[in-house]
Design a protein around this motif. Sequence first.
Motif, PDB file in Angstrom:
ATOM      1  N   SER A   5      38.742  35.412  48.610  1.00 42.65           N
ATOM      2  CA  SER A   5      37.372  35.487  48.085  1.00 42.65           C
ATOM      3  C   SER A   5      37.369  34.833  46.712  1.00 42.65           C
ATOM      4  O   SER A   5      38.430  34.549  46.145  1.00 42.65           O
ATOM      5  CB  SER A   5      36.922  36.944  47.992  1.00 42.65           C
ATOM      6  OG  SER A   5      35.599  37.034  47.496  1.00 42.65           O
ATOM      7  N   ASP A   6      36.195  34.584  46.171  1.00 47.26           N
ATOM      8  CA  ASP A   6      36.114  33.975  44.846  1.00 47.26           C
ATOM      9  C   ASP A   6      36.855  34.805  43.811  1.00 47.26           C
ATOM     10  O   ASP A   6      36.761  36.042  43.813  1.00 47.26           O
ATOM     11  CB  ASP A   6      34.653  33.854  44.404  1.00 47.26           C
ATOM     12  CG  ASP A   6      33.922  32.734  45.124  1.00 47.26           C
ATOM     13  OD1 ASP A   6      34.550  32.052  45.952  1.00 47.26           O
ATOM     14  OD2 ASP A   6      32.714  32.557  44.858  1.00 47.26           O
ATOM     15  N   VAL A   7      37.566  34.132  42.917  1.00 44.71           N
ATOM     16  CA  VAL A   7      38.250  34.821  41.818  1.00 44.71           C
ATOM     17  C   VAL A   7      37.280  34.963  40.652  1.00 44.71           C
ATOM     18  O   VAL A   7      36.695  33.992  40.195  1.00 44.71           O
ATOM     19  CB  VAL A   7      39.505  34.045  41.379  1.00 44.71           C
ATOM     20  CG1 VAL A   7      40.100  34.667  40.115  1.00 44.71           C
ATOM     21  CG2 VAL A   7      40.540  34.030  42.502  1.00 44.71           C
ATOM     22  N   LEU A   8      37.123  36.208  40.179  1.00 48.34           N
ATOM     23  CA  LEU A   8      36.247  36.476  39.039  1.00 48.34           C
ATOM     24  C   LEU A   8      37.021  36.406  37.728  1.00 48.34           C
ATOM     25  O   LEU A   8      36.556  35.827  36.742  1.00 48.34           O
ATOM     26  CB  LEU A   8      35.621  37.865  39.163  1.00 48.34           C
ATOM     27  CG  LEU A   8      34.412  38.067  40.048  1.00 48.34           C
ATOM     28  CD1 LEU A   8      34.692  37.740  41.491  1.00 48.34           C
ATOM     29  CD2 LEU A   8      33.908  39.505  39.923  1.00 48.34           C
ATOM     30  N   LEU A   9      38.206  37.033  37.746  1.00 47.99           N
ATOM     31  CA  LEU A   9      38.964  37.187  36.509  1.00 47.99           C
ATOM     32  C   LEU A   9      40.442  37.298  36.824  1.00 47.99           C
ATOM     33  O   LEU A   9      40.829  37.867  37.846  1.00 47.99           O
ATOM     34  CB  LEU A   9      38.506  38.462  35.784  1.00 47.99           C
ATOM     35  CG  LEU A   9      39.090  38.754  34.402  1.00 47.99           C
ATOM     36  CD1 LEU A   9      38.548  37.777  33.369  1.00 47.99           C
ATOM     37  CD2 LEU A   9      38.760  40.192  33.974  1.00 47.99           C
ATOM     38  N   MET A  10      41.262  36.728  35.941  1.00 50.78           N
ATOM     39  CA  MET A  10      42.705  36.843  36.051  1.00 50.78           C
ATOM     40  C   MET A  10      43.229  37.213  34.665  1.00 50.78           C
ATOM     41  O   MET A  10      42.917  36.547  33.676  1.00 50.78           O
ATOM     42  CB  MET A  10      43.311  35.509  36.510  1.00 50.78           C
ATOM     43  CG  MET A  10      44.787  35.543  36.870  1.00 50.78           C
ATOM     44  SD  MET A  10      45.449  33.898  37.341  1.00 50.78           S
ATOM     45  CE  MET A  10      44.405  33.472  38.728  1.00 50.78           C
ATOM     46  N   TYR A  11      44.018  38.293  34.584  1.00 52.10           N
ATOM     47  CA  TYR A  11      44.501  38.725  33.277  1.00 52.10           C
ATOM     48  C   TYR A  11      45.873  39.381  33.389  1.00 52.10           C
ATOM     49  O   TYR A  11      46.308  39.778  34.480  1.00 52.10           O
ATOM     50  CB  TYR A  11      43.513  39.691  32.619  1.00 52.10           C
ATOM     51  CG  TYR A  11      43.282  40.990  33.361  1.00 52.10           C
ATOM     52  CD1 TYR A  11      44.028  42.134  33.077  1.00 52.10           C
ATOM     53  CD2 TYR A  11      42.293  41.096  34.331  1.00 52.10           C
ATOM     54  CE1 TYR A  11      43.811  43.329  33.736  1.00 52.10           C
ATOM     55  CE2 TYR A  11      42.059  42.283  35.012  1.00 52.10           C
ATOM     56  CZ  TYR A  11      42.822  43.397  34.715  1.00 52.10           C
ATOM     57  OH  TYR A  11      42.599  44.585  35.382  1.00 52.10           O
ATOM     58  N   VAL A  12      46.550  39.476  32.259  1.00 47.38           N
ATOM     59  CA  VAL A  12      47.854  40.133  32.206  1.00 47.38           C
ATOM     60  C   VAL A  12      47.622  41.629  32.071  1.00 47.38           C
ATOM     61  O   VAL A  12      46.991  42.095  31.123  1.00 47.38           O
ATOM     62  CB  VAL A  12      48.692  39.624  31.012  1.00 47.38           C
ATOM     63  CG1 VAL A  12      50.047  40.346  30.975  1.00 47.38           C
ATOM     64  CG2 VAL A  12      48.893  38.118  31.108  1.00 47.38           C
ATOM     65  N   GLY A  13      48.112  42.387  33.061  1.00 44.93           N
ATOM     66  CA  GLY A  13      47.968  43.833  33.040  1.00 44.93           C
ATOM     67  C   GLY A  13      49.310  44.497  32.787  1.00 44.93           C
ATOM     68  O   GLY A  13      50.156  43.969  32.065  1.00 44.93           O
ATOM     69  N   GLY A  14      49.513  45.654  33.417  1.00 46.85           N
ATOM     70  CA  GLY A  14      50.787  46.346  33.297  1.00 46.85           C
ATOM     71  C   GLY A  14      51.152  46.702  31.869  1.00 46.85           C
ATOM     72  O   GLY A  14      50.306  46.763  30.964  1.00 46.85           O
ATOM     73  N   SER A  15      52.427  46.894  31.624  1.00 49.61           N
ATOM     74  CA  SER A  15      52.889  47.323  30.304  1.00 49.61           C
ATOM     75  C   SER A  15      52.672  46.255  29.235  1.00 49.61           C
ATOM     76  O   SER A  15      52.429  46.583  28.071  1.00 49.61           O
ATOM     77  CB  SER A  15      54.375  47.700  30.361  1.00 49.61           C
ATOM     78  OG  SER A  15      55.162  46.603  30.785  1.00 49.61           O
ATOM     79  N   ARG A  16      52.726  44.990  29.636  1.00 49.77           N
ATOM     80  CA  ARG A  16      52.536  43.932  28.634  1.00 49.77           C
ATOM     81  C   ARG A  16      51.074  43.860  28.205  1.00 49.77           C
ATOM     82  O   ARG A  16      50.783  43.593  27.038  1.00 49.77           O
ATOM     83  CB  ARG A  16      53.034  42.594  29.179  1.00 49.77           C
ATOM     84  CG  ARG A  16      54.542  42.569  29.346  1.00 49.77           C
ATOM     85  CD  ARG A  16      55.087  41.185  29.670  1.00 49.77           C
ATOM     86  NE  ARG A  16      56.533  41.250  29.894  1.00 49.77           N
ATOM     87  CZ  ARG A  16      57.444  41.126  28.951  1.00 49.77           C
ATOM     88  NH1 ARG A  16      57.066  40.946  27.698  1.00 49.77           N
ATOM     89  NH2 ARG A  16      58.732  41.199  29.239  1.00 49.77           N
ATOM     90  N   GLY A  17      50.164  44.094  29.129  1.00 52.02           N
ATOM     91  CA  GLY A  17      48.755  44.122  28.767  1.00 52.02           C
ATOM     92  C   GLY A  17      48.436  45.280  27.840  1.00 52.02           C
ATOM     93  O   GLY A  17      47.535  45.205  27.006  1.00 52.02           O
TER      94      GLY A  17
END
Length: 237
Positions: free
Chosen positions: A23-35
Amino acid sequence: MNDFITKFKQTTYYKNLLDEADSDVLLMYVGGSRGRKLNTELSDYDIVIITLDGKFNNPFKQVYLTYQGSRVHWYYCPVKWFFNSKCHSLYDYTGILTLANVSAETTVYRNPKYDKLLTELFKLRPELIRLACYSIFEFGKNYIASAIHTHNVVLDSSNKDLYFLCLASYYLFNEPFETEFLKALSMAKYAIPLSDEYKEKAIMQLIRLKNYFEQHPLDPPNTMNNLYNLLLTKAVV
């Protein structure tokens, strides 16, 4: 973080992640412990990819990259997944909490086509994250009850339940992370001993969680569904 994101966007995998989404990508970001800025020397890089529709997919066992010796993996999360009131896995479900840490610094890609939808989603973050904490508590309530009853925390190298439960408490109470404490809890997965001071602190956090949820009952399924409908109403795609 900037160096990592810059180099990641130069890989063929980055383009493939956008092209291969169901499906269309809205947002991509660094999550997890580094975020969250709770990373240790053993932390990997978690890339959260929010899609308009599709299914939750976490292919980290099948494919990943490495950056400076750390693994880089990703998972696709449709918008509706963030309004899921049922927790089946703390590893996956706590991904909902990463919404609180999305910023310009952690963002890899933002689709301008869905700017209104994302803006409305971020407005719902405080309530959505609070509800997710309820579901995390429901999942871990037996662990919490046992820890409080025995006044002892079980550290299992196969999971990070204690870390995730205590982490959720900081989101729920909207308190700054106690970085060294949370890092120590996360390292228990690697059979690194936890000090008696931190064990006691963890039990106190679990007691706070239990007391809060008992004193503030809520119905996450209906409330999350109402929030999702509100999102759709306010953000016509």
